[in-house]
Every structure is written in structure tokens, then in C-alpha cells.
Design a protein around this motif. Structure first.
Motif, short mmCIF file in Angstrom:
data_model
loop_
_atom_site.label_atom_id
_atom_site.label_comp_id
_atom_site.label_asym_id
_atom_site.label_seq_id
_atom_site.Cartn_x
_atom_site.Cartn_y
_atom_site.Cartn_z
N GLU A 1 0.65 -1.19 0.08
CA GLU A 1 0.00 -0.16 0.07
C GLU A 1 0.87 1.22 -0.05
O GLU A 1 1.94 1.34 0.88
N ALA A 2 0.57 2.15 -0.98
CA ALA A 2 1.56 3.38 -0.91
C ALA A 2 0.69 4.42 -1.64
O ALA A 2 -0.34 4.24 -2.58
N GLY A 3 0.94 5.63 -1.36
CA GLY A 3 0.27 6.79 -2.12
C GLY A 3 -1.07 6.78 -2.04
O GLY A 3 -1.67 7.59 -1.03
N ALA A 4 -1.99 6.20 -3.00
CA ALA A 4 -3.13 6.33 -3.09
C ALA A 4 -4.04 5.60 -1.98
O ALA A 4 -5.28 5.59 -2.29
N ASN A 5 -3.11 5.00 -1.02
CA ASN A 5 -4.00 4.25 -0.21
C ASN A 5 -4.77 2.95 -0.49
O ASN A 5 -5.70 2.44 -0.06
N ASN A 6 -4.62 2.56 -1.90
CA ASN A 6 -5.10 1.21 -2.24
C ASN A 6 -3.84 0.01 -2.27
O ASN A 6 -2.85 0.33 -2.39
#
Lengths: 112, 112
Positions: free
Chosen positions: B94-99
Motif C-alpha cells: 500500500e502506497a500513495g493512493a491508499n489502495n
């Protein structure tokens, strides 16, 4: 034990039918997801929601649609099922912010 | 963009033998890493996670994983497997866009 439920668990349906896969969670989570899972393939994110009235498309293009009218409910609808929609669909929820996601048991859909 | 690679689709191992399930990721931003397990006909359950702090994380059933930033890896290990460990294991980032992005999964089969 996670409190997220999917119904039905298994569904066999004819081509052209409209179907809705249900997903409900009792944890008050804002974020919810739908993943599509095929054998030997990664889980593909097809829809997600940050909260009520929020819906976004995921990384995998899908002909399905979702709605989020209530926090606890995130149904997925196929207006006209096709054999290519045969797959397992997994619903998940999380508090968001890099916390774990809780998964339902999945709905295995077969379109004949 | 983020991606997750699980190099082994199937890993057979004898009971009480050690096992390592490999996971590599790619990301241009800081990541949070997870291992999920899926038993037959069930949804995914969180096995362990790395968010920050110690790079070695452990689960309650004897699995451990080590975050290696330089090698962009998060391999899962257990020194002695049991029949009940037979399942599908998914690495996720999980990184950045929270997906959550998942790998293709590794089917661990423990042989009596």
C-alpha cells in the motif's frame, strides 16, 4: 473475527441477467473495496469507496457498477452478465490510512 | 506505480521443514507491506504487516517477514511448517493512493 459479509457465496446465472453482489460490514469502516480474483492471478481492484456517496474505479476495467448510500453497505451490480464475468469477487473494508483490510468470504460467480 | 511480484506460484514442502515465500515490490514512494493468507473457500486474512519500526515482523502462528528496503523485498518465512499452513499466501503493498496492490499469490502445500 472480521465482521464483513458477502452474499451469495456462490451464484450460477445465465447470460444477460442482472445481478447484485451484496457486501456489508459492521465495523464502521469508511473505506471499502471490491476485488476480482481469478485462479493463479493477482487480486485486481475494480472499485473502491472512501465513504458515503464516494465511489471510484480501480485498476482493472470492469463493466460492473457500485453504490455507497450507507457506510455499511457496498453492493456491486452487473447489468447484463456475460461468461467473461465468471470469477470470484472479494469485498473488503478498512479504516483507511495504512491499516489492514478485512475481507469477506467472497462470491464465486459463474455465468453460463 | 506500484507492483508486487511473487516469484513462486506453488511451493510444496514437507511437514516440519522450513519455508520461504518470496515477495518483491516496486514503488517510488514509501510503502506499507502486508502478507495475507487465504484458506480454501474463505476470504483473505491478514497474517502480518510492516508499517514502520523494526524491519522484522512476526505473526502469532510462527511466520515472520523481513522488510528489506535495499532489495525491495518482504519475504515470508517459517522455520517449521504444519499441515494446517496449507493455503494461498498473498503479498500486498500500500502506497500513495491508499489502495492495496496484491501479488499473484503463492500456493503453499505442506506434505505429510
Amino acid at each position: 473475527e472480521a465482521d464483513i459479509y458477502q452474499t451469495p457465496r456462490y451464484l450460477v446465472i445465465g447470460t444477460g441477467k442482472k445481478i447484485t453482489l451484496e457486501c456489508s460490514q459492521t465495523m464502521g469502516h469508511d473505506k471499502m473495496y471490491w476485488y476480482q480474483q481469478d485462479p493463479g492471478m493477482e487480486l485486481h481492484l475494480i472499485h473502491y469507496s472512501y465513504g458515503v456517496n464516494s465511489t471510484e474505479k480501480g485498476d482493472l476495467s470492469s463493466e460492473s457498477t457500485v453504490s455507497r448510500i450507507r457506510t455499511e453497505h457496498f453492493p456491486l451490480t452487473l447489468e447484463s452478465a456475460r461468461p467473461s464475468h465468471t470469477s470470484q469477487y472479494l469485498c473488503a473494508s478498512s479504516r483507511g490510512g495504512y491499516t489492514e483490510a478485512f475481507f469477506g468470504q467472497g462470491t464465486r460467480l459463474t455465468v453460463v | 506505480a506500484q507492483s508486487v511480484t511473487q516469484l513462486d506460484s506453488q511451493v510444496p514442502v514437507f511437514e516440519e521443514a522450513p519455508v520461504e515465500l518470496r515477495c518483491n515490490y516496486s514503488s517510488s514512494v514509501s510503502v506499507y507491506l502486508f502478507w495475507y493468507v487465504q484458506y480454501p473457500n474463505q476470504g483473505l486474512q491478514l497474517l502480518l504487516k510492516y508499517l514502520s519500526g523494526s524491519t522484522l515482523v512476526e505473526s502469532i502462528n510462527g511466520f515472520e517477514a523481513e522488510f528489506n528496503k535495499s532489495q525491495t523485498s518482504f519475504h515470508l518465512r517459517k522455520p517449521s511448517v504444519h499441515i494446517s499452513d496449507t493455503a494461498e499466501y498473498f503479498c500486498a503493498v500500500e502506497a500513495g493512493a491508499n489502495n492495496l496492490f496484491f501479488g499473484t499469490g503463492t500456493r503453499l502445500t505442506v506434505i505429510p
